[in-house]
Design a protein around this motif. Structure first.
Motif, PDB file in Angstrom:
ATOM      1  N   VAL A 161      40.772 -25.845  35.828  1.00  0.00           N
ATOM      2  CA  VAL A 161      40.156 -25.215  36.641  1.00  0.00           C
ATOM      3  C   VAL A 161      38.556 -25.090  36.230  1.00  0.00           C
ATOM      4  O   VAL A 161      38.189 -25.083  35.042  1.00  0.00           O
ATOM      5  N   VAL A 162      37.350 -25.112  37.292  1.00  0.00           N
ATOM      6  CA  VAL A 162      35.824 -25.058  36.949  1.00  0.00           C
ATOM      7  C   VAL A 162      35.728 -23.683  37.176  1.00  0.00           C
ATOM      8  O   VAL A 162      35.817 -23.046  37.976  1.00  0.00           O
ATOM      9  N   HIS A 163      35.180 -22.981  36.079  1.00  0.00           N
ATOM     10  CA  HIS A 163      34.879 -21.610  36.115  1.00  0.00           C
ATOM     11  C   HIS A 163      33.190 -21.619  36.211  1.00  0.00           C
ATOM     12  O   HIS A 163      32.297 -22.241  35.876  1.00  0.00           O
ATOM     13  N   LEU A 164      32.886 -20.885  37.209  1.00  0.00           N
ATOM     14  CA  LEU A 164      31.362 -20.762  37.683  1.00  0.00           C
ATOM     15  C   LEU A 164      30.802 -19.322  37.759  1.00  0.00           C
ATOM     16  O   LEU A 164      31.838 -18.338  37.823  1.00  0.00           O
ATOM     17  N   MET A 165      29.575 -19.193  37.532  1.00  0.00           N
ATOM     18  CA  MET A 165      29.096 -17.717  37.395  1.00  0.00           C
ATOM     19  C   MET A 165      27.744 -17.895  38.084  1.00  0.00           C
ATOM     20  O   MET A 165      26.870 -18.920  37.940  1.00  0.00           O
ATOM     21  N   LEU A 166      27.342 -16.655  38.800  1.00  0.00           N
ATOM     22  CA  LEU A 166      26.019 -16.387  39.392  1.00  0.00           C
ATOM     23  C   LEU A 166      25.331 -15.030  38.955  1.00  0.00           C
ATOM     24  O   LEU A 166      26.036 -14.104  39.280  1.00  0.00           O
ATOM     25  N   MET A 173      33.897 -26.997  47.768  1.00  0.00           N
ATOM     26  CA  MET A 173      33.660 -25.790  47.237  1.00  0.00           C
ATOM     27  C   MET A 173      32.610 -25.662  46.029  1.00  0.00           C
ATOM     28  O   MET A 173      31.836 -24.800  46.068  1.00  0.00           O
ATOM     29  N   LEU A 174      32.849 -26.491  45.227  1.00  0.00           N
ATOM     30  CA  LEU A 174      32.090 -26.804  44.203  1.00  0.00           C
ATOM     31  C   LEU A 174      30.495 -26.844  44.764  1.00  0.00           C
ATOM     32  O   LEU A 174      29.600 -26.438  43.953  1.00  0.00           O
ATOM     33  N   ASN A 175      30.252 -28.046  45.685  1.00  0.00           N
ATOM     34  CA  ASN A 175      28.954 -28.064  46.257  1.00  0.00           C
ATOM     35  C   ASN A 175      28.330 -26.826  46.714  1.00  0.00           C
ATOM     36  O   ASN A 175      27.210 -26.494  46.417  1.00  0.00           O
ATOM     37  N   LEU A 176      29.177 -26.054  47.438  1.00  0.00           N
ATOM     38  CA  LEU A 176      28.681 -24.872  48.110  1.00  0.00           C
ATOM     39  C   LEU A 176      28.275 -23.651  47.062  1.00  0.00           C
ATOM     40  O   LEU A 176      27.262 -23.325  47.151  1.00  0.00           O
ATOM     41  N   PHE A 177      29.229 -23.628  45.900  1.00  0.00           N
ATOM     42  CA  PHE A 177      28.684 -22.681  44.907  1.00  0.00           C
ATOM     43  C   PHE A 177      27.525 -23.207  44.270  1.00  0.00           C
ATOM     44  O   PHE A 177      26.576 -22.391  44.050  1.00  0.00           O
ATOM     45  N   LYS A 178      27.223 -24.398  44.108  1.00  0.00           N
ATOM     46  CA  LYS A 178      26.209 -24.930  43.303  1.00  0.00           C
ATOM     47  C   LYS A 178      25.064 -24.630  44.046  1.00  0.00           C
ATOM     48  O   LYS A 178      23.836 -24.406  43.511  1.00  0.00           O
ATOM     49  N   LYS A 179      25.093 -24.796  45.472  1.00  0.00           N
ATOM     50  CA  LYS A 179      24.127 -24.622  46.522  1.00  0.00           C
ATOM     51  C   LYS A 179      23.378 -23.087  46.577  1.00  0.00           C
ATOM     52  O   LYS A 179      22.299 -22.961  46.595  1.00  0.00           O
ATOM     53  N   PHE A 180      24.302 -22.338  45.936  1.00  0.00           N
ATOM     54  CA  PHE A 180      23.848 -20.814  45.817  1.00  0.00           C
ATOM     55  C   PHE A 180      23.451 -20.533  44.355  1.00  0.00           C
ATOM     56  O   PHE A 180      23.027 -19.384  44.093  1.00  0.00           O
ATOM     57  N   GLU A 221      26.801  -9.890  38.737  1.00  0.00           N
ATOM     58  CA  GLU A 221      27.222 -11.126  38.394  1.00  0.00           C
ATOM     59  C   GLU A 221      28.182 -11.545  39.441  1.00  0.00           C
ATOM     60  O   GLU A 221      29.170 -10.608  39.736  1.00  0.00           O
ATOM     61  N   LEU A 222      28.314 -12.684  39.949  1.00  0.00           N
ATOM     62  CA  LEU A 222      29.550 -13.265  40.747  1.00  0.00           C
ATOM     63  C   LEU A 222      30.413 -14.318  40.168  1.00  0.00           C
ATOM     64  O   LEU A 222      29.630 -14.990  39.459  1.00  0.00           O
ATOM     65  N   VAL A 223      31.715 -14.178  39.736  1.00  0.00           N
ATOM     66  CA  VAL A 223      32.521 -15.351  39.074  1.00  0.00           C
ATOM     67  C   VAL A 223      33.389 -15.982  39.864  1.00  0.00           C
ATOM     68  O   VAL A 223      33.672 -15.505  41.067  1.00  0.00           O
ATOM     69  N   ALA A 224      33.636 -17.224  39.872  1.00  0.00           N
ATOM     70  CA  ALA A 224      34.552 -17.883  40.656  1.00  0.00           C
ATOM     71  C   ALA A 224      35.251 -19.098  40.016  1.00  0.00           C
ATOM     72  O   ALA A 224      34.883 -19.624  39.126  1.00  0.00           O
ATOM     73  N   GLU A 225      36.420 -19.266  40.306  1.00  0.00           N
ATOM     74  CA  GLU A 225      37.302 -20.430  39.820  1.00  0.00           C
ATOM     75  C   GLU A 225      37.667 -21.294  40.822  1.00  0.00           C
ATOM     76  O   GLU A 225      38.118 -20.931  42.030  1.00  0.00           O
ATOM     77  N   VAL A 226      37.360 -22.745  40.528  1.00  0.00           N
ATOM     78  CA  VAL A 226      37.532 -23.696  41.562  1.00  0.00           C
ATOM     79  C   VAL A 226      38.438 -24.880  41.038  1.00  0.00           C
ATOM     80  O   VAL A 226      38.067 -25.302  39.907  1.00  0.00           O
TER      81      VAL A 226
END
Length: 173
Positions: free
Chosen positions: A165-170, A146-153, A134-139
């Motif tokens: 802060v927006v917390h994202l997980m992949l 950057m949000l669009n880039l992470f969502k694209k992945f 799992e990868l996580v990111a905070e934006v």
């Protein structure tokens, strides 16, 4: 798959200019400082969440002394007037077994040319190869690029903690 510390691949930007994605090396200090100096205060704030004008020696040591196990860092190197310069960089840091936090920044003059996408793709390759799940990111919410880039992945928004802060997980397959 080469060792992360020896990682180096050739890519092309959207306009077909060649770019090298390679492991960060300790001797990249001067080029890293140059790249930071060419990055706007706004871009640095979007990466570090606080206004940054420079970095302490301790911070520089952290960013440059990479073990390529729990902390992996790569740079995007492009030719400028016949010499290689760092146009961006990314890293992941293992925060718990199987999970790493990912972050990167692109020098303003090179934003919007696909470097962030290329860096993210290679960070994901290295993370999968290291067995991460799992990868996580905070934006920051205003960092729409950057949000669009992470969502694209395929990163998914994950509510946790602060609304600033927006917390994202992949999940990595």
């Amino acid at each position: 798959m080469p060792e992360a510390a020896e990682y180096s691949v050739r890519e092309h930007l959207r306009d077909d200019r060649p770019i090298t994605i390679r492991a960060l090396r300790p001797d990249d200090r001067a080029e890293m400082l140059t790249a930071i100096g060419r990055t706007s205060t706004q871009s640095l704030q979007r990466r570090f969440f606080v206004p940054k004008k420079g970095f302490s020696e301790q911070e520089m040591a952290f960013f440059l002394n990479i073990d390529f196990e729990s902390h992996v860092a790569i740079v995007a190197e492009i030719s400028e007037d016949g010499r290689p310069v760092i146009a961006g960089g990314g890293r992941y840091i293992v925060v718990q077994p199987g999970q790493a936090e990912v972050a990167f920044v692109v020098v303003d003059a090179y934003q919007g040319q696909g470097i962030g996408t290329i860096l993210m793709r290679h960070l994901a390759v290295l993370a999968r190869s290291a067995g991460l799940k799992e990868l996580v990111a905070e934006v920051l919410p205003e960092n729409t690029a950057m949000l669009n880039l992470f969502k694209k992945f395929g990163f998914q928004t994950h509510s946790k903690g602060s609304p600033q802060v927006v917390h994202l997980m992949l999940q990595l397959p």
